[in-house]
Write an enzyme that holds these catalytic residues in place. Structure first.
Site, PDB file in Angstrom:
ATOM      1  N   LYS A 106      89.633  46.095  39.969  1.00 23.73           N
ATOM      2  CA  LYS A 106      90.675  46.295  41.135  1.00 23.73           C
ATOM      3  C   LYS A 106      91.825  46.434  40.269  1.00 23.73           C
ATOM      4  O   LYS A 106      92.848  47.431  40.029  1.00 23.73           O
ATOM      5  CB  LYS A 106      91.316  45.298  41.463  1.00 23.73           C
ATOM      6  CG  LYS A 106      89.748  45.345  43.096  1.00 23.73           C
ATOM      7  CD  LYS A 106      90.650  44.536  44.114  1.00 23.73           C
ATOM      8  CE  LYS A 106      90.843  43.009  43.631  1.00 23.73           C
ATOM      9  NZ  LYS A 106      89.649  41.995  42.946  1.00 23.73           N
ATOM     10  N   ARG A 165      94.708  39.649  51.969  1.00 22.08           N
ATOM     11  CA  ARG A 165      93.168  39.112  51.548  1.00 22.08           C
ATOM     12  C   ARG A 165      92.091  38.458  53.011  1.00 22.08           C
ATOM     13  O   ARG A 165      91.315  37.697  52.462  1.00 22.08           O
ATOM     14  CB  ARG A 165      93.758  38.059  50.001  1.00 22.08           C
ATOM     15  CG  ARG A 165      92.773  38.114  49.358  1.00 22.08           C
ATOM     16  CD  ARG A 165      93.236  36.971  48.192  1.00 22.08           C
ATOM     17  NE  ARG A 165      92.295  37.219  46.909  1.00 22.08           N
ATOM     18  CZ  ARG A 165      92.515  37.565  46.014  1.00 22.08           C
ATOM     19  NH1 ARG A 165      93.705  38.456  45.317  1.00 22.08           N
ATOM     20  NH2 ARG A 165      91.985  37.108  44.966  1.00 22.08           N
ATOM     21  N   ARG A 182      84.907  37.315  30.986  1.00 23.19           N
ATOM     22  CA  ARG A 182      86.209  38.325  30.982  1.00 23.19           C
ATOM     23  C   ARG A 182      87.550  37.838  29.741  1.00 23.19           C
ATOM     24  O   ARG A 182      87.493  36.504  30.081  1.00 23.19           O
ATOM     25  CB  ARG A 182      87.039  38.349  32.537  1.00 23.19           C
ATOM     26  CG  ARG A 182      88.911  39.389  32.856  1.00 23.19           C
ATOM     27  CD  ARG A 182      88.744  39.440  33.670  1.00 23.19           C
ATOM     28  NE  ARG A 182      88.811  38.961  35.216  1.00 23.19           N
ATOM     29  CZ  ARG A 182      89.255  39.066  36.170  1.00 23.19           C
ATOM     30  NH1 ARG A 182      88.767  40.231  36.420  1.00 23.19           N
ATOM     31  NH2 ARG A 182      89.509  38.145  36.813  1.00 23.19           N
ATOM     32  N   ARG A 217      91.655  33.144  31.700  1.00 18.16           N
ATOM     33  CA  ARG A 217      91.727  32.125  32.713  1.00 18.16           C
ATOM     34  C   ARG A 217      91.235  31.651  34.073  1.00 18.16           C
ATOM     35  O   ARG A 217      89.779  30.930  33.848  1.00 18.16           O
ATOM     36  CB  ARG A 217      92.037  33.185  33.803  1.00 18.16           C
ATOM     37  CG  ARG A 217      92.614  34.839  34.197  1.00 18.16           C
ATOM     38  CD  ARG A 217      93.036  35.498  35.754  1.00 18.16           C
ATOM     39  NE  ARG A 217      92.936  35.187  36.222  1.00 18.16           N
ATOM     40  CZ  ARG A 217      92.563  36.157  37.337  1.00 18.16           C
ATOM     41  NH1 ARG A 217      92.872  37.012  36.934  1.00 18.16           N
ATOM     42  NH2 ARG A 217      92.591  35.622  38.874  1.00 18.16           N
ATOM     43  N   ARG A 255      85.363  31.258  44.577  1.00 18.21           N
ATOM     44  CA  ARG A 255      87.034  32.861  45.000  1.00 18.21           C
ATOM     45  C   ARG A 255      85.570  34.094  45.822  1.00 18.21           C
ATOM     46  O   ARG A 255      85.757  34.339  46.630  1.00 18.21           O
ATOM     47  CB  ARG A 255      86.292  33.224  43.463  1.00 18.21           C
ATOM     48  CG  ARG A 255      87.983  32.225  42.796  1.00 18.21           C
ATOM     49  CD  ARG A 255      88.248  32.620  41.907  1.00 18.21           C
ATOM     50  NE  ARG A 255      89.020  34.313  40.845  1.00 18.21           N
ATOM     51  CZ  ARG A 255      88.630  34.763  40.201  1.00 18.21           C
ATOM     52  NH1 ARG A 255      88.865  34.187  38.855  1.00 18.21           N
ATOM     53  NH2 ARG A 255      89.033  35.764  40.287  1.00 18.21           N
TER      54      ARG A 255
HETATM   55  P1  AMP Z   1      93.485  37.581  41.236  1.00 18.13           P
HETATM   56  O1  AMP Z   1      94.299  37.997  40.549  1.00 18.13           O
HETATM   57  O2  AMP Z   1      93.914  38.924  43.160  1.00 18.13           O
HETATM   58  O3  AMP Z   1      91.832  37.181  40.726  1.00 18.13           O
HETATM   59  O4  AMP Z   1      93.561  36.472  42.718  1.00 18.13           O
HETATM   60  C1  AMP Z   1      94.061  34.725  41.595  1.00 18.13           C
HETATM   61  C2  AMP Z   1      94.544  33.565  43.175  1.00 18.13           C
HETATM   62  O5  AMP Z   1      95.467  34.104  43.642  1.00 18.13           O
HETATM   63  C3  AMP Z   1      93.399  33.563  43.870  1.00 18.13           C
HETATM   64  O6  AMP Z   1      91.897  33.575  43.547  1.00 18.13           O
HETATM   65  C4  AMP Z   1      93.688  33.322  45.420  1.00 18.13           C
HETATM   66  O7  AMP Z   1      94.026  31.911  44.144  1.00 18.13           O
HETATM   67  C5  AMP Z   1      95.653  33.829  44.443  1.00 18.13           C
HETATM   68  N1  AMP Z   1      95.829  34.566  45.523  1.00 18.13           N
HETATM   69  C6  AMP Z   1      96.253  36.079  45.236  1.00 18.13           C
HETATM   70  N2  AMP Z   1      95.823  37.096  46.043  1.00 18.13           N
HETATM   71  C7  AMP Z   1      96.490  35.632  47.337  1.00 18.13           C
HETATM   72  C8  AMP Z   1      96.413  36.665  47.973  1.00 18.13           C
HETATM   73  N3  AMP Z   1      96.709  37.926  48.454  1.00 18.13           N
HETATM   74  N4  AMP Z   1      96.145  35.142  49.364  1.00 18.13           N
HETATM   75  C9  AMP Z   1      95.776  34.602  48.718  1.00 18.13           C
HETATM   76  N5  AMP Z   1      96.431  33.871  48.034  1.00 18.13           N
HETATM   77  C10 AMP Z   1      96.033  34.402  46.493  1.00 18.13           C
END
Ligand code: AMP
Length: 223
Positions: A13, A88, A127, A160, A171
């Site tokens: 994404k 989400r 990654r 990360r 996740r």
């Molecule tokens: P991402 O970079 O999108 O994979 O997000 C990393 C982490 O941030 C996720 O595993 C969640 O803990 C948190 N996170 C990101 N976006 C959201 C969202 N829309 N709602 C809740 N938690 C989020």
């Protein structure tokens, strides 16, 4: 254009959003990036969010909505945006619809990248992310020119915390339980485009542009 990019962690994404940003002249708004910036800046919101992020759990809605609401209110997001990682859950999607309705706007399309869990685990465990500009690499599929250093800005590449294998599994569960139902939600609204997420980034970009009916999509080279 007002778009949402959906897909499991590691679906590409972020990579696609960065490319589409230039192509569609709409800013990428990534909830994960906004949260990580808050963690880096040690804000109260960031410190609270970190405890959830480290486990691979969803951060409570009120924290995420605050960041997203502020970001959508900035001038560059007035005429379009690419939401990456938000919404989400169906609840977040409903709140987003309300926020947009208050601005007399609505989403044009939701792009869902589809790929199997095994591929996600393989992609995410290799990654590496640039601490400075957020660019992403893969130790095998897309290595940087110099190990540990970003090609673009020479920033330090790191893994990360939530890209460790156990957290990735968590996740994926969260994705299946909370986020996957959004596919039906947006399908019912007639704005969902499902895109095969397997392939080179340029191929996937071409599939997305075709689904969006963007002129010139055919000019993106195939393999
Ligand atoms: P991402 O970079 O999108 O994979 O997000 C990393 C982490 O941030 C996720 O595993 C969640 O803990 C948190 N996170 C990101 N976006 C959201 C969202 N829309 N709602 C809740 N938690 C989020």
């Amino acid at each position: 254009m007002r778009l949402v990019l959906l897909g499991p962690p590691g679906a590409g994404k972020g990579t696609q959003a960065r490319v589409l940003e230039t192509r569609l002249r709409a800013p990428q708004i990534a909830s994960g990036d906004l949260l990580r910036a808050a963690v880096r800046n040690k804000t109260a919101l960031g410190l609270e969010a970190k405890t959830y992020m480290d486990k691979g759990a969803l951060v409570p809605d009120e924290l995420v909505l605050k960041l997203i609401g502020e970001r959508l209110g900035q001038s560059d997001a007035k005429s379009g945006f690419l939401l990456d990682g938000f919404p989400r859950s169906v609840q977040q999607a409903e709140t987003l619809a309300d926020m947009l309705e208050a601005r007399k706007e609505r989403l044009d399309k939701v792009i869902a990248l589809i790929l199997p869990d095994e591929e996600v685990v393989k992609r995410i465990s290799g990654r590496r992310t640039c601490r400075n500009c957020g660019a992403m690499y893969h130790v095998i599929y897309d290595p940087p020119l110099n190990m540990g250093i970003c090609n673009t800005c020479q920033g330090e590449l790191y893994q990360r915390d939530d890209d460790a294998e156990d957290t990735v599994k968590m996740r994926l569960e969260v994705y299946a339980d909370s986020t996957r139902p959004l596919l039906d939600y947006y399908e019912t609204q007639g704005i969902l485009a499902k895109i095969d997420g397997i392939g080179r980034p340029e191929e996937i970009e071409k599939r997305i542009l075709t689904a969006l009916g963007v002129k010139g999509a055919a000019e993106v080279p195939e393999a």
